[in-house]
Design a protein around this motif. Structure first.
Motif, PDB file in Angstrom:
ATOM      1  N   ARG A  16       0.625  -1.286   0.112  1.00 42.59           N
ATOM      2  CA  ARG A  16       0.129  -0.184   0.234  1.00 42.59           C
ATOM      3  C   ARG A  16       0.793   2.005   0.508  1.00 42.59           C
ATOM      4  O   ARG A  16       2.419   0.889   0.038  1.00 42.59           O
ATOM      5  CB  ARG A  16      -1.223  -0.551   1.370  1.00 42.59           C
ATOM      6  CG  ARG A  16      -0.385  -0.135   2.656  1.00 42.59           C
ATOM      7  CD  ARG A  16      -0.944  -0.363   3.675  1.00 42.59           C
ATOM      8  NE  ARG A  16      -0.506  -0.243   4.489  1.00 42.59           N
ATOM      9  CZ  ARG A  16      -1.130   0.046   5.885  1.00 42.59           C
ATOM     10  NH1 ARG A  16      -2.442  -0.190   6.191  1.00 42.59           N
ATOM     11  NH2 ARG A  16      -0.777   0.650   7.655  1.00 42.59           N
ATOM     12  N   ALA A  20       3.186   0.418  -3.109  1.00 44.59           N
ATOM     13  CA  ALA A  20       2.227   0.010  -4.088  1.00 44.59           C
ATOM     14  C   ALA A  20       2.417   0.700  -5.133  1.00 44.59           C
ATOM     15  O   ALA A  20       2.165   0.661  -5.995  1.00 44.59           O
ATOM     16  CB  ALA A  20       1.461   0.444  -3.714  1.00 44.59           C
ATOM     17  N   GLU A  42      -3.596  -7.776   1.164  1.00 47.61           N
ATOM     18  CA  GLU A  42      -3.360  -5.969   0.539  1.00 47.61           C
ATOM     19  C   GLU A  42      -1.919  -6.303  -0.951  1.00 47.61           C
ATOM     20  O   GLU A  42      -2.076  -6.015  -1.483  1.00 47.61           O
ATOM     21  CB  GLU A  42      -3.125  -4.950   1.202  1.00 47.61           C
ATOM     22  CG  GLU A  42      -4.582  -4.710   2.177  1.00 47.61           C
ATOM     23  CD  GLU A  42      -3.436  -3.807   3.539  1.00 47.61           C
ATOM     24  OE1 GLU A  42      -3.507  -2.547   3.287  1.00 47.61           O
ATOM     25  OE2 GLU A  42      -3.094  -4.573   4.772  1.00 47.61           O
ATOM     26  N   THR A 187      -1.000   8.324   2.953  1.00 52.94           N
ATOM     27  CA  THR A 187      -0.538   7.259   2.721  1.00 52.94           C
ATOM     28  C   THR A 187      -1.284   6.690   3.904  1.00 52.94           C
ATOM     29  O   THR A 187      -2.134   8.073   5.359  1.00 52.94           O
ATOM     30  CB  THR A 187       0.523   6.752   2.475  1.00 52.94           C
ATOM     31  OG1 THR A 187       0.525   7.032   4.355  1.00 52.94           O
ATOM     32  CG2 THR A 187       1.433   7.383   2.136  1.00 52.94           C
TER      33      THR A 187
END
Length: 247
Positions: A16, A20, A42, A187
């Protein structure tokens, strides 16, 4: 033709946020990307989104065996790893007096020791690749001090110093090592932070993970005469003065 065709990259903390975004940019430019994280569900989603030849691998950056397994898997999939992005990180709040010793140690273990362990494990592969690049994701907290996050600041200053030592040691093997220093970025880690943190910056907003990812891509593909250097993505937060709004 992508700018990273034929290159194998490992992105830690890739499930993430900034990690990511970096994985997506690399994959779009033709890289074989290993998305590495402790967040299995994830991370698997990100890898599935990217499609082949991206893959997810569970990685606790503080575990040498995890790093060894990741390297073996990545090389079996196709050639030596040529790009490492040390992005995995954690944040813990608390004053120096109040913070528990185990919380301080945990932040340094993930943010600094984890990056060192990645360099330690992957350095031979990076040399074998012939064009190895390491990008360590530090922070503006690696350039200046912040109250109430002393462990995070210490880890990010340490990562900045590790970058310079690694750049000196690995240059003869054709490996470049740089650090990126994001300011406030939207984030999951910063989700609880107030937007006012960026209010006095020349660019009075939070940055996006994609803006950091584009800097990382530039360092890997274009900045071929840069090593041991810091690259700041902070909306001007570290320029030395803050804008004061007129009444």
């Amino acid at each position: 033709m992508g700018r990273m065709d034929g290159r194998a990259a490992v992105v830690t903390g890739g499930a993430r946020g900034i990690g990511a975004a970096v994985a997506r940019v690399f994959a779009a430019e033709g890289a074989r990307v290993t998305v590495a994280d402790v967040l299995d569900a994830e991370g698997q989603e990100v890898a599935a989104e990217l499609g082949a030849p991206a893959r997810f691998r569970h990685l606790d950056v503080t575990e040498p065996d995890d790093w060894a397994a990741l390297l073996a898997d990545a090389e079996e999939a196709g050639g030596p790893v040529s790009v490492l992005v040390n992005n995995a990180g954690v944040l813990a709040f608390g004053t120096i007096e109040e913070q528990a010793p185990e919380d301080f140690r945990r932040v340094l273990d993930v943010n600094l020791y984890g990056a060192w362990l990645g360099l330690h494990t992957l350095a031979p592969a990076l040399r074998r690749s012939g064009d190895g690049v390491v990008v360590n994701i530090s922070s503006t907290a690696g350039l200046m001090g912040y109250a109430n996050i002393g462990a995070y600041v210490a880890s990010k200053w340490g990562l900045r110093g590790l970058t310079k030592s690694a750049a000196l040691e690995l240059a003869a093997g054709g490996v470049r090592v740089c650090s990126v220093h994001p300011g406030p970025i939207t984030t999951p880690m910063t989700a609880a932070m107030d937007d006012s943190i960026a209010a006095g910056q020349p660019m009075a907003r939070f940055g996006t993970p994609e803006e950091v990812a584009r800097m990382v891509l530039f360092l890997v593909t274009e900045a071929t005469y840069s090593t041991g250097s810091e690259f700041v993505v902070d909306g001007g937060a570290t320029t030395g003065s803050m804008i004061v709004a007129e009444e």
